[in-house]
Design a protein around this motif. Structure first.
Motif, PDB file in Angstrom:
ATOM      1  N   ILE A   8       0.623  -1.357  -0.005  1.00  0.00           N
ATOM      2  CA  ILE A   8       0.172  -0.195  -0.164  1.00  0.00           C
ATOM      3  C   ILE A   8       1.003   1.225  -0.088  1.00  0.00           C
ATOM      4  O   ILE A   8       2.310   0.919   0.525  1.00  0.00           O
ATOM      5  CB  ILE A   8      -0.988  -0.066   1.289  1.00  0.00           C
ATOM      6  N   LYS A   9       0.284   2.031  -0.368  1.00  0.00           N
ATOM      7  CA  LYS A   9       0.923   3.579  -0.847  1.00  0.00           C
ATOM      8  C   LYS A   9       0.521   4.406   0.712  1.00  0.00           C
ATOM      9  O   LYS A   9       0.395   4.821   1.575  1.00  0.00           O
ATOM     10  CB  LYS A   9       0.931   4.300  -1.665  1.00  0.00           C
ATOM     11  N   PRO A  10       2.078   4.845   1.190  1.00  0.00           N
ATOM     12  CA  PRO A  10       1.770   5.973   2.267  1.00  0.00           C
ATOM     13  C   PRO A  10       0.262   7.341   2.338  1.00  0.00           C
ATOM     14  O   PRO A  10       0.269   7.400   0.962  1.00  0.00           O
ATOM     15  CB  PRO A  10       3.109   7.183   2.733  1.00  0.00           C
ATOM     16  N   THR A  25      -3.285   6.833   9.618  1.00  0.00           N
ATOM     17  CA  THR A  25      -2.315   6.681   8.421  1.00  0.00           C
ATOM     18  C   THR A  25      -1.472   5.241   8.335  1.00  0.00           C
ATOM     19  O   THR A  25      -1.974   4.326   8.378  1.00  0.00           O
ATOM     20  CB  THR A  25      -1.096   7.090   9.076  1.00  0.00           C
ATOM     21  N   ASP A  26      -0.841   5.196   6.950  1.00  0.00           N
ATOM     22  CA  ASP A  26      -0.830   3.880   6.646  1.00  0.00           C
ATOM     23  C   ASP A  26      -0.086   2.942   7.839  1.00  0.00           C
ATOM     24  O   ASP A  26       0.845   2.012   8.292  1.00  0.00           O
ATOM     25  CB  ASP A  26       0.950   3.776   5.584  1.00  0.00           C
ATOM     26  N   LYS A  30       0.560  -1.134  10.315  1.00  0.00           N
ATOM     27  CA  LYS A  30       2.149  -1.997  11.000  1.00  0.00           C
ATOM     28  C   LYS A  30       1.515  -3.065  11.297  1.00  0.00           C
ATOM     29  O   LYS A  30       1.459  -2.335  12.383  1.00  0.00           O
ATOM     30  CB  LYS A  30       3.296  -1.814  10.550  1.00  0.00           C
ATOM     31  N   HIS A 107      -4.721   5.681  -5.497  1.00  0.00           N
ATOM     32  CA  HIS A 107      -3.816   5.240  -4.602  1.00  0.00           C
ATOM     33  C   HIS A 107      -4.379   3.281  -4.103  1.00  0.00           C
ATOM     34  O   HIS A 107      -3.674   2.525  -4.731  1.00  0.00           O
ATOM     35  CB  HIS A 107      -3.314   4.347  -3.085  1.00  0.00           C
ATOM     36  N   GLY A 129       2.187  -4.759   5.263  1.00  0.00           N
ATOM     37  CA  GLY A 129       1.199  -3.955   3.972  1.00  0.00           C
ATOM     38  C   GLY A 129       1.263  -4.547   2.641  1.00  0.00           C
ATOM     39  O   GLY A 129       1.222  -3.129   1.854  1.00  0.00           O
TER      40      GLY A 129
END
Length: 187
Positions: A8-10, A25-26, A30, A107, A129
């Motif tokens: 996945i993108k930030p 957020t990304d 985690k 995204h 991720g």
């Protein structure tokens, strides 16, 4: 190009969850399993039935260690207003992410550019991720939380049992397959 097996993108998004505005957020993903559940818009017709179905099954997702993120191009303020006025959406305990800039929708490649709305897209992201599942349906086709749970259990099983795969309609506890030359042509 498929997003399966890609990272996945930030991102950073404002969300409404359990009476509060929060930032997601990304980095928050985690080490956890996550479902991104895109839908076209708040205050619509099929969307609340899907989000309500997820809400009704939320405890099962939590038992599997899965966080759910409902996402539309509405704002987090709109999500709160919908939550406060709809009995169905009022049951939702998971985060509803606002995506008014359509960053997340782009995204995950579900944005209808000409409408500024997201398609119905379901994405399962593993603890590293990496996207493990992608499902996109037409606007009029609602999704099923129980089938999503089955697929998550299969993804988690395959991750924790290298060398095994789950056949069609696999349910937790059933036999899996160990791909090998010996199985070729024998299934």
């Amino acid at each position: 190009m498929s997003l399966v097996n890609t990272a996945i993108k930030p991102f950073k998004a404002q969300a409404y969850q359990q009476g509060k505005f929060i930032e997601v957020t990304d980095e928050d993903l985690k080490g956890k399993w996550s479902v991104f559940f895109f839908y076209p818009a708040d205050f619509t017709f099929v969307c609340p039935t899907e989000l309500g179905d997820l809400a009704d099954n939320y405890a099962e997702f939590q038992k599997l260690g899965v966080d759910i993120y409902g996402v539309s191009t509405d704002t987090h303020f709109t999500h709160k207003a919908w939550h406060d006025t709809s009995d169905t959406i009022g049951k939702v305990q998971y985060a509803l992410l606002g995506d008014p800039t359509a960053t997340l929708s782009r995204h995950f490649e579900v944005l209808r550019e000409d409408q500024g709305l997201a398609d119905r897209g379901t994405f399962l992201v593993d603890p590293d991720g990496i996207i493990q599942l992608v499902e996109i349906t037409a606007e009029g086709i609602g999704r099923n939380a129980e089938e999503l749970l089955r697929k998550i259990k299969a993804a988690q099983y395959v991750r924790s049992h290298p060398g095994e795969v789950c056949p069609a309609k696999w349910q937790e506890g059933e036999e899996t397959l160990a791909p090998s030359l010996d199985l070729v042509g024998k299934i």
